[in-house]
Design a protein around this motif. Structure first.
Motif, PDB file in Angstrom:
ATOM      1  N   GLY A  35       0.887  -1.215  -0.019  1.00 37.28           N
ATOM      2  CA  GLY A  35      -0.148   0.026  -0.084  1.00 37.28           C
ATOM      3  C   GLY A  35       0.739   1.045  -0.033  1.00 37.28           C
ATOM      4  N   LYS A  36       1.947   1.207   0.967  1.00 41.99           N
ATOM      5  CA  LYS A  36       2.791   2.534   0.816  1.00 41.99           C
ATOM      6  C   LYS A  36       3.486   2.639  -0.668  1.00 41.99           C
ATOM      7  N   ILE A  37       4.039   1.548  -1.050  1.00 40.53           N
ATOM      8  CA  ILE A  37       4.804   1.551  -2.306  1.00 40.53           C
ATOM      9  C   ILE A  37       3.654   2.236  -3.424  1.00 40.53           C
ATOM     10  N   PHE A  38       2.433   2.014  -3.437  1.00 43.81           N
ATOM     11  CA  PHE A  38       1.435   2.537  -4.527  1.00 43.81           C
ATOM     12  C   PHE A  38       1.282   3.756  -4.214  1.00 43.81           C
ATOM     13  N   ALA A  39       0.934   4.255  -2.854  1.00 41.98           N
ATOM     14  CA  ALA A  39       0.663   5.512  -2.425  1.00 41.98           C
ATOM     15  C   ALA A  39       1.889   6.674  -2.913  1.00 41.98           C
ATOM     16  N   LEU A  40       3.052   6.213  -2.424  1.00 42.77           N
ATOM     17  CA  LEU A  40       3.986   6.829  -2.922  1.00 42.77           C
ATOM     18  C   LEU A  40       4.096   7.142  -4.326  1.00 42.77           C
ATOM     19  N   ARG A  41       3.920   6.278  -5.060  1.00 43.92           N
ATOM     20  CA  ARG A  41       4.121   6.348  -6.841  1.00 43.92           C
ATOM     21  C   ARG A  41       2.812   7.215  -7.111  1.00 43.92           C
ATOM     22  N   HIS A  42       1.814   7.185  -6.581  1.00 48.84           N
ATOM     23  CA  HIS A  42       0.454   7.923  -6.958  1.00 48.84           C
ATOM     24  C   HIS A  42       0.293   9.249  -6.174  1.00 48.84           C
ATOM     25  N   GLY A  43       0.886   9.460  -5.256  1.00 48.41           N
ATOM     26  CA  GLY A  43       0.805  10.737  -4.457  1.00 48.41           C
ATOM     27  C   GLY A  43      -0.417  11.105  -3.576  1.00 48.41           C
ATOM     28  N   TYR A  44      -0.791   9.806  -2.572  1.00 45.97           N
ATOM     29  CA  TYR A  44      -1.629   9.994  -1.625  1.00 45.97           C
ATOM     30  C   TYR A  44      -1.224   9.129  -0.686  1.00 45.97           C
ATOM     31  N   ARG A  45      -1.917   9.206   0.672  1.00 39.92           N
ATOM     32  CA  ARG A  45      -1.461   8.948   1.895  1.00 39.92           C
ATOM     33  C   ARG A  45      -2.291   7.531   2.310  1.00 39.92           C
ATOM     34  N   VAL A  46      -1.669   6.554   3.047  1.00 38.11           N
ATOM     35  CA  VAL A  46      -2.340   5.411   3.376  1.00 38.11           C
ATOM     36  C   VAL A  46      -2.005   5.482   5.145  1.00 38.11           C
ATOM     37  N   ASP A  47      -3.148   5.397   5.689  1.00 35.10           N
ATOM     38  CA  ASP A  47      -3.321   5.380   7.228  1.00 35.10           C
ATOM     39  C   ASP A  47      -2.972   4.017   7.751  1.00 35.10           C
ATOM     40  N   SER A  48      -1.872   3.769   8.318  1.00 35.10           N
ATOM     41  CA  SER A  48      -1.407   2.330   8.862  1.00 35.10           C
ATOM     42  C   SER A  48      -2.456   1.745   9.595  1.00 35.10           C
ATOM     43  N   ASN A  49      -2.923   2.690  10.729  1.00 32.78           N
ATOM     44  CA  ASN A  49      -3.878   2.184  11.726  1.00 32.78           C
ATOM     45  C   ASN A  49      -5.258   1.806  11.182  1.00 32.78           C
ATOM     46  N   GLN A  50      -5.881   2.595  10.123  1.00 26.44           N
ATOM     47  CA  GLN A  50      -7.137   2.465   9.556  1.00 26.44           C
ATOM     48  C   GLN A  50      -6.983   0.995   8.499  1.00 26.44           C
ATOM     49  N   GLU A  51      -5.668   0.855   8.150  1.00 19.18           N
ATOM     50  CA  GLU A  51      -5.265  -0.377   7.232  1.00 19.18           C
ATOM     51  C   GLU A  51      -5.480  -1.486   8.154  1.00 19.18           C
ATOM     52  N   LEU A  52      -5.029  -1.349   9.389  1.00 17.89           N
ATOM     53  CA  LEU A  52      -5.225  -2.386  10.064  1.00 17.89           C
ATOM     54  C   LEU A  52      -6.846  -2.567  10.570  1.00 17.89           C
ATOM     55  N   VAL A  53      -7.427  -2.020  10.816  1.00 23.66           N
ATOM     56  CA  VAL A  53      -8.915  -1.979  11.109  1.00 23.66           C
ATOM     57  C   VAL A  53      -9.674  -2.694   9.853  1.00 23.66           C
ATOM     58  N   ALA A  54      -9.272  -2.087   8.608  1.00 26.41           N
ATOM     59  CA  ALA A  54      -9.977  -2.566   7.416  1.00 26.41           C
ATOM     60  C   ALA A  54      -9.717  -3.947   7.147  1.00 26.41           C
ATOM     61  N   LEU A  55      -8.534  -4.525   7.179  1.00 25.83           N
ATOM     62  CA  LEU A  55      -7.871  -5.708   7.041  1.00 25.83           C
ATOM     63  C   LEU A  55      -8.758  -6.684   8.107  1.00 25.83           C
ATOM     64  N   GLY A  56      -8.799  -6.162   9.365  1.00 21.85           N
ATOM     65  CA  GLY A  56      -9.140  -6.852  10.526  1.00 21.85           C
ATOM     66  C   GLY A  56     -10.613  -7.049  10.319  1.00 21.85           C
TER      67      GLY A  56
END
Length: 707
Positions: free
Chosen positions: A312-333
């Protein structure tokens, strides 16, 4: 036209002249400012500790705006979907979703085999979690669903708790599959609970302990295990399964023995079998299995999140947006939690599908929603078309999809050239995962990487700094040939912070790099001073003895002369009293004089004692790398002040950050002997002050109490 033509060159010439003047001024630019120690810096910058805020008060605040902010934070689809640019993104997301679904279908069937489950449950795991992530995820490009590494981790759990055989008797296949589905779905619920809980308490930073070499080595070893596990489907072999440490070696060994001894091959081809149409009803997890699954669930939760957030961070850096690591934990959970209720096994994001989703024009998770709807259509209506699909084909699909992870074997060469410490982490992770299975391998690799961090901080780079000519820049004299040490001043720097694990190494390296045997000088000085005190004490005792003898002889002469007159006797008594008092007075005076002599700096200097003197009068500790201070660091710094002052070298500190200064104050580091006058804003300020004051600061004692 003529005037314009004439003015043009003049304007150009004036512009060039102005540019040249600015360039000349820039070359001659220099800055002058007063020397700043910590006291002056705090006064000039009006330094003060920030007021403490009680975070729990903001957590308990309730308002319409806060409720709306929390809703948008934990349900990101409400933020980006109303602003979705239909004309620009819909076509790309539609094509991307269809492409991902085409990959998702065979991968879902195949990865269910890795998990030890009937293939249809791979389709369920490709529908429910994907749609849940569409609602709660913050990454636009990752493809959530079945993944080889997660599936093989689940397979090791299902095979250990629901084995193929029990007590040398084959278990009914239907009963075994039902038990494995129950284990896998319960495991998915527990994984989801771990991930949601960690996300809600903002434990997203946990994945930072899984470095890139560790993740790449782990996924490479997992790919090797997946590859080996599919050989039995490719060649149609029925082998007893093994789990736990060295399980990969037992698989390989059985295959080699079967081939070497020419055992009878089974020519029947296994197929996928019946795929029931329609969705299954939700089933509550078996809570009695929680105690058996808690360790594996936590490991799977961490690994799944690490893979997802890395991509997620690789694609976010490539396309210029931000990924929230804590919300990613919630979403995946939530994806795993709700998916487990609908009999799915734990999922993460797939590297190959994510790359396809991005490269085919996907711009948002609308592509994921479209792929999940396509999988739903297959589950409801088209699943029976794949009933006669050979398992060997699914195994081939798995092996082909491992191509990207197996290519990571080339990391050995790249890490060898770039960073050998990272190479060591990669090799240990790879070997531990191959030999000890996925869960134990991850534990060993994390512990090893943390120990390696401790070892690297214990052995940082220590250097003596010198001044680069005509600048206020100081660099390592061993690396910069033009950097020269300032006469009379030693500047010492460590590349790592000083704490309990390396404080002794720091002190030893400091004394070694300064070129002076500090401990030897201090011990010799103490011996000589002690010897001097003993000689003085013997001399005083000898003088006292002589004075007593003189007094006793004087008293005897007085007692013999008994025929003197009364006035003579009185006068003699007075004189005797003077005689008796004077030796004590002389002794006290001599003792006082001796104490003054022992305190006199001229009599206790290294030169007066005949000891070699250091070739520098000031030591500057560059503490710019200091990030925190513990009690051991405080004691070590105080002892450094004490030791070097004992050999007549004044100590200064430079370049401390404000949090470090606050921790020094909280640890009562500054006192009457070490003040903020010994702490400077920069190394150059400290060097300049040391050159102007080649002796200890006047208002500070020569030594401090050693801790």
């Amino acid at each position: 036209m003529g005037l314009a033509d004439a003015s043009g060159p003049r304007d150009t010439q004036a512009l060039l002249s102005a540019t040249q003047a600015v360039e000349l001024r820039r070359r001659d630019y220099h800055m002058e400012r007063p020397l700043l120690n910590q006291e002056h810096l705090e006064e000039l910058g009006r330094w003060g500790s920030a007021p403490r805020t009680r975070q729990w008060r903001t957590w308990l605040q309730c308002s319409h705006a806060r409720a709306r902010a929390l809703l948008l934070q934990h349900l990101p689809v409400l933020v980006w979907l109303p602003r979705y640019p239909v004309r620009d993104w819909l076509l790309g997301d539609l094509l991307s979703g269809m492409s991902v679904a085409i990959m998702q279908l065979p991968q879902g069937l195949a990865y269910a085999l890795l998990a030890g489950l009937p293939p249809v449950f791979g389709l369920y795991s490709s529908f429910y979690p994907v749609f849940i992530y569409f609602l709660f995820g913050t990454s636009r490009h990752i493809s959530v669903g079945t993944f080889a590494v997660m599936s093989v981790m689940v397979g090791s759990v299902t095979e250990s708790l629901a084995p193929q055989t029990l007590n040398d008797s084959t278990i009914n296949e239907t009963t075994r599959d039902a038990e494995r589905v129950r284990v896998a779905s319960t495991l998915s619920v527990l994984v989801g609970l771990f991930q949601v809980g960690l996300g809600l308490i903002h434990f997203g930073f946990l994945v930072t302990y899984l470095s890139e070499p560790l993740v790449r080595g782990y996924t490479t070893a997992a790919a090797v295990q997946v590859f080996v596990s599919q050989l039995k489907y490719v060649f149609g072999l029925h082998l007893s399964s093994h789990s736990g440490p060295l399980s990969l070696i037992y698989l390989i060994g059985a295959t080699g023995i079967s081939y070497g001894m020419g055992l009878k091959h089974i020519f029947g081809v296994d197929v996928v079998g019946n795929i029931s149409a329609g969705l299954v009803p939700p089933v509550a997890p078996n809570t009695q299995l929680f105690s058996k699954l808690v360790g594996s669930a936590f490991t799977i939760a961490v690994v799944g999140f690490a893979i997802a957030i890395s991509l997620g961070k690789i694609f976010a850096l490539r396309h210029g947006y931000r990924v929230d690591s804590n919300q990613e934990l919630v979403a995946l959970g939530l994806s795993n939690l709700i998916g487990g209720i609908f009999q799915c096994f734990p999922v993460s994001c797939s590297m190959s599908r994510s790359l396809v989703q991005e490269s085919t024009g996907g711009n948002s998770q609308v592509a994921g929603a479209i792929s999940s709807l396509f999988i739903l259509l297959i589950i409801v209506k088209l699943g029976e078309l794949f009933r006669d699909l050979p398992k060997a084909v699914l195994a081939a699909i798995i092996i082909v999809n491992l191509k990207g992870m197996l290519r990571q074997l080339s990391d050995v060469c790249s890490f060898w050239k770039a960073n050998q410490a990272d190479l060591l982490i990669w090799l240990v992770t790879f070997a531990a995962t191959i030999l000890l299975n996925l869960d134990l391998g991850l534990m060993v690799s994390v512990v090893f990487s943390l120990l390696l961090v401790v070892v690297r901080t214990q052995m940082p780079h220590y250097s003596i700094l010198g001044q680069v000519p005509d600048t206020d820049i100081y660099r390592d004299v061993a690396e910069y040939s033009e950097a020269k040490e300032v006469p009379g001043v030693k500047v010492f720097r460590s590349s790592a912070t000083v704490y309990f694990a390396n404080a002794d190494f720091y002190s030893d390296a400091l004394k070694q790099r300064c070129g002076v045997d500090v401990d030897f000088l201090i011990s010799q000085k103490k011996k000589l001073l002690k010897k001097r005190e003993q000689l003085k004490l013997k001399q005083l005792q000898k003088e006292k003895k002589l004075q007593k003898q003189a007094a006793s002889s004087k008293g005897a002469s007085v007692s013999i002369n008994v025929n003197t007159s009364l006035e003579d006797m009185r006068s003699n008594n007075v004189e005797d009293c003077k005689v008796m008092v004077s030796p004590g007075d002389k002794m006290e005076d001599a003792t006082a004089n001796g104490q003054e002599d022992s305190k006199a700096p001229d009599g206790s200097t290294l030169k007066a004692l005949g000891l070699p003197q250091p070739d520098f009068h000031s030591l500057i500790l560059d503490l710019g790398a200091l990030s925190f201070v513990d009690t051991v660091c405080l004691k070590s710094l105080k002892n450094i002040f004490h030791d070097f002052r004992d050999i007549e070298v004044e100590v200064y500190m430079a370049a401390c950050h404000s949090p470090v200064v606050s921790q020094l104050e909280a640890g009562h580091f500054f006192d009457a002997s070490i003040t903020k006058k010994h702490l400077f804003a920069s190394v150059h300020d400290a060097v300049t002050f040391a050159l102007q004051h080649p002796r200890p600061v006047p208002d500070s004692p020569v030594s401090v109490t050693r801790l």
